[in-house]
Design a protein around this motif. Structure first.
Motif, PDB file in Angstrom:
ATOM      1  N   LYS A 160       0.649  -4.062   3.786  1.00 55.38           N
ATOM      2  CA  LYS A 160      -0.665  -3.705   4.304  1.00 55.38           C
ATOM      3  C   LYS A 160      -0.809  -4.115   5.773  1.00 55.38           C
ATOM      4  O   LYS A 160      -1.241  -3.324   6.624  1.00 55.38           O
ATOM      5  N   VAL A 172       0.871  -1.182   0.000  1.00 55.06           N
ATOM      6  CA  VAL A 172       0.000   0.000   0.000  1.00 55.06           C
ATOM      7  C   VAL A 172       0.901   1.223   0.000  1.00 55.06           C
ATOM      8  O   VAL A 172       2.047   1.174   0.455  1.00 55.06           O
ATOM      9  N   PHE A 184      -3.666   3.721   0.103  1.00 56.51           N
ATOM     10  CA  PHE A 184      -4.188   3.190  -1.156  1.00 56.51           C
ATOM     11  C   PHE A 184      -3.430   1.920  -1.565  1.00 56.51           C
ATOM     12  O   PHE A 184      -2.216   1.807  -1.318  1.00 56.51           O
ATOM     13  N   ASP A 190      -1.248  -0.415  -3.792  1.00 55.20           N
ATOM     14  CA  ASP A 190      -0.224  -0.118  -4.792  1.00 55.20           C
ATOM     15  C   ASP A 190      -0.130  -1.315  -5.741  1.00 55.20           C
ATOM     16  O   ASP A 190       0.759  -2.161  -5.625  1.00 55.20           O
ATOM     17  N   THR A 201       0.991   5.476   0.956  1.00 53.91           N
ATOM     18  CA  THR A 201       0.317   6.520   1.715  1.00 53.91           C
ATOM     19  C   THR A 201       0.250   7.805   0.891  1.00 53.91           C
ATOM     20  O   THR A 201       0.907   7.944  -0.145  1.00 53.91           O
ATOM     21  N   LYS A 202      -0.534   8.753   1.379  1.00 55.67           N
ATOM     22  CA  LYS A 202      -0.663  10.024   0.666  1.00 55.67           C
ATOM     23  C   LYS A 202       0.656  10.791   0.655  1.00 55.67           C
ATOM     24  O   LYS A 202       0.854  11.663  -0.179  1.00 55.67           O
ATOM     25  N   ASP A 222      -8.613   6.670   4.632  1.00 53.86           N
ATOM     26  CA  ASP A 222      -8.757   7.216   3.276  1.00 53.86           C
ATOM     27  C   ASP A 222      -7.424   7.693   2.703  1.00 53.86           C
ATOM     28  O   ASP A 222      -7.356   8.015   1.500  1.00 53.86           O
ATOM     29  N   ASP A 223      -6.390   7.765   3.534  1.00 50.59           N
ATOM     30  CA  ASP A 223      -5.082   8.233   3.064  1.00 50.59           C
ATOM     31  C   ASP A 223      -4.157   7.096   2.666  1.00 50.59           C
ATOM     32  O   ASP A 223      -2.972   7.306   2.390  1.00 50.59           O
TER      33      ASP A 223
END
Length: 373
Positions: A69, A59, A96, A98, A61-62, A93-94
């Motif tokens: 994960k 994953v 995602f 990958d 991050t922003k 929500d921040d």
């Protein structure tokens, strides 16, 4: 006798530093390593900065950092919701998936499978040197095996010891009878040594077992003192009554009790009435405890006092309700509150004896129940 409830007086912050904030980059991150064209060494963009291994279900991050994960979820659950590398606040929500990095790692996995799937480590029992063949890839299973199979391991130790002793003994060139006698003597001596060693071990284990039993009994006793019920066995009643007659200021206190495990602490007191010298006075005292800071004051509840008779049908029971305006129910300023709540004239001595409240062991039993309302 007519008794009136009384509230009489007896004669008798540390600053906590918050844990230091973990600095950015506390997780050790290896420097960028050169990658040979045919070796699948994990580069920074394929490496989790928490477990320092290949990314699994990567994953991002922003703030642009990649993690496994599971690693990131555990970090946010057990430590904090900030990015492990730059302390940026992260919400669900921040974070995602990958998928691009995941595909890249999958391609490398197919080309170099051995680099991604190292063989499982096998753990052996510590008694493997004496014939125990238990093995497992889970170290906890090995520990459980060690705890559960100790009897078999002792047998293995005994057998191994005997074999080693026999193997190191070499017979001399003497008559068969003399040789046989020496072998028998050697076996007996070795057996005695083993028996003595095992006996000493058994004594140690029995002592440890006894210590555990005492700890359990102490915990059980402590638990019975935290249910709001205090059973006071006032032993040697006649002897104590004589002592109080000789010295009217003498007071006897019960052991402490709690209304519940995190509740109010209290005890009871018996002494001679100041008005009637052949009459007992009985009061309840609140006591100071570590629970006081979170309790509501004054104490509000019901107090039930029962004097136990040889015949339960003749038990004497009194039920009292606390009164907030009385100092006896306020937070204790001392280990035992100097103010008590109860009866200045509880019961006459001759009535206690005559009506069967003293058992055959010269003991008066009083049961106190305190319940929060």
């Amino acid at each position: 006798m007519n008794r009136t409830v009384s509230a009489e007086e007896s004669t008798i912050s540390q600053d906590s530093d918050s844990p230091p904030k973990k600095k950015t980059g506390e997780i050790k991150k290896e420097a960028l390593r050169p990658v040979k064209s045919l070796e699948p060494v994990a580069q920074d963009n394929y490496e989790c900065s928490i477990c320092l291994s290949w990314l699994k279900e990567p994953v991002v991050t922003k703030c642009g950092h990649r993690f496994c994960k599971i690693c990131l979820e555990e970090w946010r659950t057990k430590k904090n919701s900030k990015c492990p590398l730059d302390d940026m606040n992260l919400s669900v929500d921040d974070i995602f998936p990958d998928n691009y990095t995941k595909r890249e790692i999958e391609n490398m996995r197919r080309s170099f499978p051995d680099q991604f799937e190292p063989p499982n480590q096998i753990f052996e029992c510590r008694f493997s040197t004496i014939s125990c063949d238990f093995k497992s890839s889970d170290p906890q299973e090995v520990e459980n095996h060690m705890k559960n199979e100790y009897k078999e391991h002792i047998d293995m130790l005994l057998s191994s010891h005997l074999k080693s002793q026999y193997h190191t003994w070499e017979p001399s060139e003497k008559s068969p009878t003399e040789t046989a006698n020496k072998v028998t003597l050697f076996q007996q001596q070795t057996t005695r040594e083993l028996i003595n060693a095992m006996y000493e071990r058994i004594v140690v284990l029995e002592q440890q077992n006894r210590e555990q039993e005492l700890k359990i009994a102490k915990l059980e006793q402590l638990e019975t003192k935290r249910n709001g019920i205090l059973v006071w066995k006032f032993e040697d009643f006649r002897k104590k009554f004589e002592t109080m007659q000789l010295n009217p200021q003498t007071m006897y206190y019960s052991s402490e009790c709690y209304t519940d495990p995190n509740g109010y602490k209290f005890c009871a007191r018996i002494n001679l009435s100041q008005k009637e010298k052949d009459c007992l006075s009985f009061h309840i005292h609140l006591m100071r405890s570590d629970n006081d800071y979170h309790l509501s004051w004054p104490f509000i509840g019901r107090i039930k006092i029962t004097m136990i008779n040889k015949d339960p049908t003749f038990n004497q029971t009194d039920i009292l309700m606390s009164k907030p305006e009385i100092k006896a129910f306020h937070r204790p300023p001392e280990d035992i509150s100097p103010r008590g709540f109860g009866f200045t004239e509880y019961a006459f001595i001759n009535e206690i004896i005559k009506r069967g409240f003293i058992d055959n062991n010269d003991c008066l039993t009083i049961k106190i129940e305190m319940n929060i309302v």
